[in-house]
Design an enzyme around this catalytic site. Structure first.
Site, mmCIF file in Angstrom:
data_model
loop_
_atom_site.group_PDB
_atom_site.id
_atom_site.type_symbol
_atom_site.label_atom_id
_atom_site.label_comp_id
_atom_site.label_asym_id
_atom_site.label_seq_id
_atom_site.Cartn_x
_atom_site.Cartn_y
_atom_site.Cartn_z
ATOM 1 N N ASP A 34 0.823 -1.225 0.000
ATOM 2 C CA ASP A 34 0.000 0.000 0.000
ATOM 3 C C ASP A 34 0.853 1.270 0.000
ATOM 4 O OD1 ASP A 34 1.041 0.042 2.531
ATOM 5 O OD2 ASP A 34 -0.876 0.009 3.585
ATOM 6 N N GLU A 36 3.069 2.180 2.324
ATOM 7 C CA GLU A 36 3.588 2.579 3.640
ATOM 8 C C GLU A 36 4.986 1.996 3.837
ATOM 9 O OE1 GLU A 36 0.670 1.515 6.595
ATOM 10 O OE2 GLU A 36 -0.641 3.186 6.019
ATOM 11 N N LYS A 186 17.778 39.207 -11.280
ATOM 12 C CA LYS A 186 16.550 38.434 -11.563
ATOM 13 C C LYS A 186 15.379 38.903 -10.703
ATOM 14 C CE LYS A 186 15.580 34.411 -9.397
ATOM 15 N NZ LYS A 186 15.652 33.001 -9.006
ATOM 16 N N ARG A 188 11.527 37.296 -9.798
ATOM 17 C CA ARG A 188 10.608 36.171 -10.031
ATOM 18 C C ARG A 188 9.185 36.691 -10.142
ATOM 19 N NH1 ARG A 188 10.413 31.147 -10.400
ATOM 20 N NH2 ARG A 188 12.599 30.771 -9.916
ATOM 21 N N THR A 217 12.809 24.572 -12.256
ATOM 22 C CA THR A 217 12.261 24.530 -13.626
ATOM 23 C C THR A 217 13.317 24.895 -14.667
ATOM 24 O OG1 THR A 217 11.624 26.868 -13.627
ATOM 25 C CG2 THR A 217 10.011 25.296 -12.759
ATOM 26 N N GLY A 218 14.407 25.520 -14.223
ATOM 27 C CA GLY A 218 15.455 25.961 -15.146
ATOM 28 C C GLY A 218 15.190 27.354 -15.707
#
Ligand code: R5P
Length: 288
Positions: A34, A36, A186, A188, A217-218
Site C-alpha cells: 500500500d 507505507e 533576476k 521572479r 524549472t530551469g
C-alpha cells in the site's frame, strides 16, 4: 559513531561513511504494497552516536526521516543527528501572504522531535535554522567551494549569480576558482517565470559559470544564459547545489548550455561534485 542511510542518497551516504571512517548500520527499508514504509535496524545502536542521512524531498522521503529518527531514539541511540542533503520546503521560508504556511519551519519543528542536531546543505535561507527550538542545533554547510574547485579545472573566467540574494554563492565559488564574480538582476514573477533586468557585463569571449543553490524549472538559468550569450560569452555552464530539475528543467537547459552540473544532494546524471566533504567536516565538529 555509526551511519544510518535512508533511501534518498545511497551514493552520498557511502562517500560520507568513507570520509568519516565509520560503519553503516545494516537496515531493512522497504515499502508495503500500500506504499507505507517498513523500517528495521539489523544491528543494535544502543549507546551509539547515530548519524542518519536522508533528504526530506519529495514528501515520502520526509516521512522516512521522521520514522528513522524516531526508530533510532526507540532503539536507544545516545545521540541522533540528521544529515539532510536536500531539505524539502526550504523555499517556503516565511509567510509571503496572510494565511500561508511557513512550511520550512513546520518541517523543522517535526524533524527536531527526534533529532538532536540537523545538518543541511546550502539551505535556501540559512536563517531558517534559527527557527529550531534549541539554539545552535542546526548547521548549514556549503558545496560552493566544491563548485569552485570544479570550475577551476574547467578554466572558467567569471562566476555569476542570478540575483543579488545569491551573490554569496558566486563569491564563495569564485574565491576557490580564483576568478572574478558578479550578480545578475533576476525578478521572479511566479513559480514558472522570471525576468532579468538588463545589466552590462564584461563577458565578451569569456567562459562564464552561473551558480545557484537550486535549479528547479530551469527558468532562472535559461534567462541568465540568454543575457550572457547576447553579451558575447563564449561558453556558459550552470552549477548548483541541488539539481531538482522539475517540469522538464534539464531538457530545457541541456540544448542552451555548455554544461549543467549539480551536487549529489539530489543524486542523478548531472552530479559533478560531492557534498560529502563539507558534511563530514560538520559532522566531526558536532560529534566530539
Ligand atoms: C530561488 O531563489 C533559488 O535560489 C533558485 O534561483 C530557484 O529556485 C531556481 O528556480 P528555477 O530553476 O525554477 O528558475
Amino acid at each position: 559513531m555509526k551511519l544510518l542511510c535512508g533511501s534518498s542518497n545511497p551514493a552520498l551516504s557511502a562517500k560520507l561513511a568513507n570520509a568519516l571512517g565509520c560503519p553503516i548500520v545494516p537496515a531493512e527499508i522497504k515499502r508495503f504494497p500500500d506504499g507505507e514504509l517498513y523500517t528495521r535496524l539489523l544491528e543494535p545502536v544502543r549507546g551509539e552516536d547515530l548519524v542518519i542521512v536522508q533528504s526530506t524531498y519529495p514528501d515520502h522521503n520526509a516521512m522516512e526521516m521522521l520514522i528513522l529518527s524516531s526508530l533510532a531514539r526507540d532503539q536507544g541511540a545516545k545521540s541522533v543527528m540528521g544529515v539532510i542533503p536536500y531539505f524539502g520546503y526550504a523555499r517556503q521560508d516565511r509567510v509571503f501572504k496572510e494565511g500561508e504556511s511557513f512550511t520550512a519551519r513546520t518541517m523543522l519543528r517535526h524533524l527536531e522531535l527526534a533529532l538532536d542536531h540537523i545538518i543541511c546543505v546550502n539551505l535556501h535561507k540559512e536563517a531558517t535554522l534559527r527557527e529550531l527550538s534549541r539554539p545552535g542545533s542546526g548547521t548549514n554547510v556549503s558545496v560552493m567551494g566544491e563548485i569552485g574547485s570544479f570550475l577551476k579545472t574547467k578554466g572558467i573566467d567569471m562566476v555569476l549569480s542570478p540575483d543579488k540574494g545569491a551573490i554569496a554563492y558566486a563569491r564563495e565559488a569564485a574565491v576557490t576558482a580564483d576568478c572574478p564574480y558578479d550578480n545578475l538582476e533576476k525578478t521572479r514573477l511566479d513559480g514558472m517565470s522570471v525576468v532579468m533586468a538588463p545589466k552590462d557585463l564584461d563577458v565578451r569571449g569569456k567562459r562564464v559559470a552561473i551558480v545557484d543553490d537550486i535549479i528547479a524549472t530551469g527558468g532562472t538559468i535559461v534567462k541568465a544564459q540568454e543575457m550572457l550569450r547576447a553579451q558575447g560569452a563564449s561558453r556558459v555552464v550552470a552549477c548548483c547545489a541541488h539539481g531538482l530539475f522539475t517540469s522538464g528543467g534539464l531538457e530545457k537547459l541541456r540544448p542552451v548550455l555548455d554544461g549543467v552540473l549539480s551536487s549529489d544532494t539530489i543524486e542523478g546524471a548531472t552530479n559533478g561534485y560531492s557534498a560529502a566533504g563539507p558534511i563530514a567536516r560538520a559532522v566531526k565538529d558536532v560529534v566530539v
